[in-house]
Each structure stands twice: as structure tokens, then as C-alpha cells.
Write an enzyme that holds these catalytic residues in place. Structure first.
Site: not given
Ligand code: HPA
Length: 278
Positions: A31, A84, A212-213, A236, A249, A114, A62, A86-87
Site C-alpha cells: 500500500s 488481500h 494485513m498481508s 504508523n 487507511h 505497509a 493497488h 480481507y477483501e
Molecule cells: N495495522 C495493520 N495493518 C497496517 C497498519 C496497522 O497498524 N498500518 C499499516 N498497515
């Protein structure tokens, strides 16, 4: 495995669209990191739409494009965007694109993502080399009948992220003057972000970053004997670490985009300095 004909069809479609391509290194861009593909020289683009069995990434950042060409002098195949779990994509679909890279001749695949950091001293904007992972999902892309043509039923994961290549990545980072942290990545399938309590629990478990990947792709690639390099772009600090702040996001995208330039420098140097390895 029932999936084999679909993988064959995907590889055939890519070969027909880019008959000259002979990639040795695969790259998956996470991402906000899609701009790394802009540095690819002599690009040939193959949209996922014309590749059988390639799931369309639903996240707007993406692109859904496979770009073949050269980066740092190496012959590369770049997946701009991933699907992903989650999709709602089945894991077999999620890992098919990286399996196709392996079948096209990539003996190494660099997986980027990310991620949120669990370590206060590794903040947004930092790159982190993945040393190992924790599969927190309870699912695994190898569940189901094994395709002996791809790999063995039970695979070793004690050195999933190649330590020799990671040492070379650190050398490239040092040569470019880029700080490069390292740590353990935990796969949280999402799409909700973690709770602060989960983050505290994951820290106890030994995680340094969460995202998440990546983990399904690493498992599928190790199944096929491909060397894996994992790189997180920290966007973050994880949930609950900054008092009063919420995760979204948009922040992932902004921070990811800001890191794409550093990532491009790092990877170009890494590929250029290790031409003999790939
Ligand atoms: N958690 C999960 N996935 C992420 C995060 C997070 O804090 N930051 C970027 N992708």
C-alpha cells in the site's frame, strides 16, 4: 491440486503478453509503495485483467498491473498491487500471482508492505527488514491437497526470510545512508485495525510490526523453494501507542507514498550490488 491448470494458464498469458521477459527477481509493492514501479526501465505492462486467476486488488492504491523490465540492472517482475484476504479472496487466489512469478523464473521475491510498528523507536517513515513472521490468522495457503509439482507437503519455515539476502539488504541500506530496522512481522488479516489490547498481546508474543498481508505469500513462495526478502514500510505506530490518535487507511497511504522514494533507492542499490546473486 485443482489450482494447477489456473496457474499454468496465468503463466502462459504472461509469457504471451511479454515473450521477451525473463525475470529473475520478483517484487510485490504494498500500500502506497506503487511508485517504485516508476523506476523500472523498459517496462512491459500486463494488466491483471488479462491474466487468468489473478484477483483484482480492491484497494484503490493497488494498480493491478504486472510490470516486467529492469531495476538496478536486474531483470524484474513487479506486482503493483496485491489481493488481500480481507477483501474476501480465497488464499489460493491471494498467492497465485507470486506463484506465477516463481514459475516465470524468479528465484528471489521481495515482498513489501505497509505496517504498523509496535516499537516506539521505529516510527512512521522507517523501513524494516522482516526477520521472521507470526501467522496470527489460523489459516494457511497450503491447506488442502498438496501439489507435489510445486513443493512438499510439510515445509520448513525456520529460515523463511533469507538471512544472506537480508545482510546484503543492510549493506545496500548503509551504502545509501538509509536507516533500516529489522524485526518480526505479524499477520493480522483485518480489515479492522487491531485493538490496543491486541497490540499489547502481540508485543508479548514477539511481534515488532503488524500488517494485513505478506505472510501467505511468504509461505507459498517457501513451498516452491523461492528465496524471500520481506520489507515493511512503517506507516504508523500501532493502535493504542499514541494517546488520543485513531488509525486510518489514509495515513497508511500518505506515509507509504512518502517512503516509496527511499524504497526505490534501497532496492535499486540492492539489485545493482548483487547482480551475481540473482
Ligand atoms: N495495522 C495493520 N495493518 C497496517 C497498519 C496497522 O497498524 N498500518 C499499516 N498497515
Amino acid at each position: 491440486m485443482a489450482d494447477a491448470p489456473t496457474l499454468d494458464a496465468a503463466v502462459d498469458a504472461i509469457r504471451s503478453a511479454a515473450p521477451e521477459a525473463a525475470p529473475r527477481v520478483g517484487l510485490v509493492l504494498g500500500s502506497g509503495l506503487g511508485a517504485v514501479a516508476d523506476a523500472v526501465i523498459d517496462p512491459v505492462d500486463v494488466p491483471y485483467d488479462i491474466i487468468p486467476g489473478f484477483p483484482r486488488p480492491g484497494v484503490s492504491s493497488h494498480a493491478g498491473l504486472l510490470r516486467l523490465g529492469a531495476l538496478g540492472g536486474a531483470s524484474v517482475a513487479v506486482l503493483q498491487g496485491r489481493a488481500h484476504v480481507y477483501e474476501g479472496h480465497p488464499l489460493a487466489d491471494v498467492v497465485r500471482p507470486v506463484r506465477a512469478l516463481a514459475r516465470l523464473g524468479c528465484s528471489t521475491v521481495i515482498l513489501t508492505n505497509a505496517a504498523g510498528s509496535l516499537r516506539p523507536e521505529v516510527g512512521p517513515g522507517q523501513l524494516m527488514a522482516i526477520t521472521d513472521h507470526i501467522n496470527w490468522s489460523g489459516i494457511n495457503p497450503l491447506i488442502g491437497p498438496n501439489d507435489d509439482g510445486l513443493g512438499q507437503r510439510f515445509i520448513d519455515m525456520s529460515a523463511a526470510y533469507d538471512s544472506e539476502l537480508r545482510a546484503r539488504l543492510h549493506a545496500a541500506a548503509e551504502a545509501e545512508g538509509l536507516p533500516l530496522a529489522e524485526g518480526v512481522y505479524l499477520w493480522y488479516p483485518g480489515p479492522s485495525f487491531e485493538t490496543p489490547a491486541e497490540i499489547r498481546a502481540f508485543r508479548v508474543l514477539g511481534a515488532d510490526a503488524v500488517g494485513m498481508s505478506t505472510v501467505p505469500e511468504t509461505i507459498a513462495l517457501r513451498h516452491m523453494g523461492v528465496r524471500v526478502v520481506g520489507l515493511s514500510g512503517i506507516t504508523n505506530l500501532a493502535a493504542g501507542m499514541v494517546a488520543g490518535s485513531a488509525l486510518d487507511h489514509a495515513e497508511t497511504m500518505t506515509q507509504g507514498t512518502a517512503m516509496a522514494e527511499d524504497l526505490t533507492r534501497l532496492l535499486s542499490r540492492f539489485l545493482a550490488d548483487n547482480a551475481d546473486v540473482f
